[in-house]
Design a protein around this motif. Sequence first.
Motif, PDB file in Angstrom:
ATOM      1  N   GLU A  80       6.629   1.164   2.966  1.00 21.24           N
ATOM      2  CA  GLU A  80       5.139   1.302   2.397  1.00 21.24           C
ATOM      3  C   GLU A  80       5.296   1.351   0.939  1.00 21.24           C
ATOM      4  O   GLU A  80       4.044   1.255   0.320  1.00 21.24           O
ATOM      5  N   ASN A  81       6.160   2.044   0.177  1.00 17.83           N
ATOM      6  CA  ASN A  81       6.129   2.376  -1.047  1.00 17.83           C
ATOM      7  C   ASN A  81       6.740   1.384  -2.132  1.00 17.83           C
ATOM      8  O   ASN A  81       7.444   1.796  -3.103  1.00 17.83           O
ATOM      9  N   TYR A  82       7.458   0.268  -1.621  1.00 20.76           N
ATOM     10  CA  TYR A  82       8.067  -0.917  -2.190  1.00 20.76           C
ATOM     11  C   TYR A  82       7.062  -1.574  -2.897  1.00 20.76           C
ATOM     12  O   TYR A  82       5.843  -1.631  -2.311  1.00 20.76           O
ATOM     13  N   LEU A  83       7.579  -2.080  -4.099  1.00 15.12           N
ATOM     14  CA  LEU A  83       6.802  -3.187  -4.621  1.00 15.12           C
ATOM     15  C   LEU A  83       6.424  -4.266  -4.259  1.00 15.12           C
ATOM     16  O   LEU A  83       7.228  -5.029  -3.189  1.00 15.12           O
ATOM     17  N   ARG A  84       5.804  -5.172  -4.835  1.00 22.50           N
ATOM     18  CA  ARG A  84       5.733  -6.568  -4.202  1.00 22.50           C
ATOM     19  C   ARG A  84       6.855  -7.383  -4.287  1.00 22.50           C
ATOM     20  O   ARG A  84       7.084  -8.268  -3.552  1.00 22.50           O
ATOM     21  N   ALA A  85       7.782  -7.195  -5.349  1.00 25.79           N
ATOM     22  CA  ALA A  85       9.261  -7.787  -5.229  1.00 25.79           C
ATOM     23  C   ALA A  85       9.963  -7.145  -4.499  1.00 25.79           C
ATOM     24  O   ALA A  85      11.352  -7.647  -4.248  1.00 25.79           O
ATOM     25  N   GLN A  86       9.439  -6.279  -3.433  1.00 28.60           N
ATOM     26  CA  GLN A  86      10.344  -5.780  -2.401  1.00 28.60           C
ATOM     27  C   GLN A  86      11.553  -4.800  -2.834  1.00 28.60           C
ATOM     28  O   GLN A  86      12.659  -5.120  -2.178  1.00 28.60           O
ATOM     29  N   ASP A 199       1.311  -2.267  -4.585  1.00 31.10           N
ATOM     30  CA  ASP A 199       1.687  -1.574  -5.740  1.00 31.10           C
ATOM     31  C   ASP A 199       1.269  -0.149  -5.519  1.00 31.10           C
ATOM     32  O   ASP A 199       0.253   0.274  -6.106  1.00 31.10           O
ATOM     33  N   PRO A 200       2.132   0.552  -5.213  1.00 32.29           N
ATOM     34  CA  PRO A 200       2.089   1.739  -4.889  1.00 32.29           C
ATOM     35  C   PRO A 200       1.551   2.936  -5.656  1.00 32.29           C
ATOM     36  O   PRO A 200       0.343   3.558  -5.434  1.00 32.29           O
TER      37      PRO A 200
END
Length: 236
Positions: A80-86, A199-200
């Motif tokens: 859940e705290n990963y960026l859009r770029a995974q 974008d956490p």
Amino acid sequence: MKTIPVFYTISDNYTPYAYVSIQSLIDHADPNKDYTITLLVQEISPEHKKSLEDMSTDNIHVNIFHISDDMVNRIHKGKENYLRAQFFTMSIFYRLFIPDLFPQYDKAVYLDADTIICDDIANLYDTEIGENMFASCPDLSIRYMPLLQKYIKECQGILPAEKYINNGVIVFNMKAFRDKHFVDKFYYLMDKYHFDNVDPDQAYMNEICEDKIYHLPKEWDAMPNESIPEIENPKI
């Protein structure tokens, strides 16, 4: 002479980008003003630390500040705290702690390391933001991303979605962050709700400060976007 505090948060491999950004800041700084640049890191090589600190001039002071593991060990390295770029990078969260870590400042500027400064950063620092908790530019890219608009409206409840900001450039009302116990609210939300953020760090700032955000002119965060014309005369 008052100092203008400027912060970056980086991981060791972002040192070259931070170096370029700081050089651009130096190139546009007023020689009659005093600037203190602080880079927050958990780990940095001795060579990179020296290369950054050696950028200091008579009126620009570059310092390294080490973030303790204790401060960030409550942040989940979950999906859940990963960026859009995974991918996951702890350094994106460091900016949330700046007001508590530096109580000597009531106001400060934060910059992402992948920025180029085209104006005296003192002009951004001098922006009057009133009682708002911080100032940033609206995230222009979301206006052309239906899925992201849906996420902002339905997951975060920010309406209209155009209010959502990009926190790559921030003018912090540091005192307001401390007075509102921002970090406590951040930990509470992170522990209570577990859903995929895109974008956490940015999501938490938008959510907690929603009605206390000053919107900067777009020239202060002229991030390239293929959906809109190039912003003329960008300041950052």
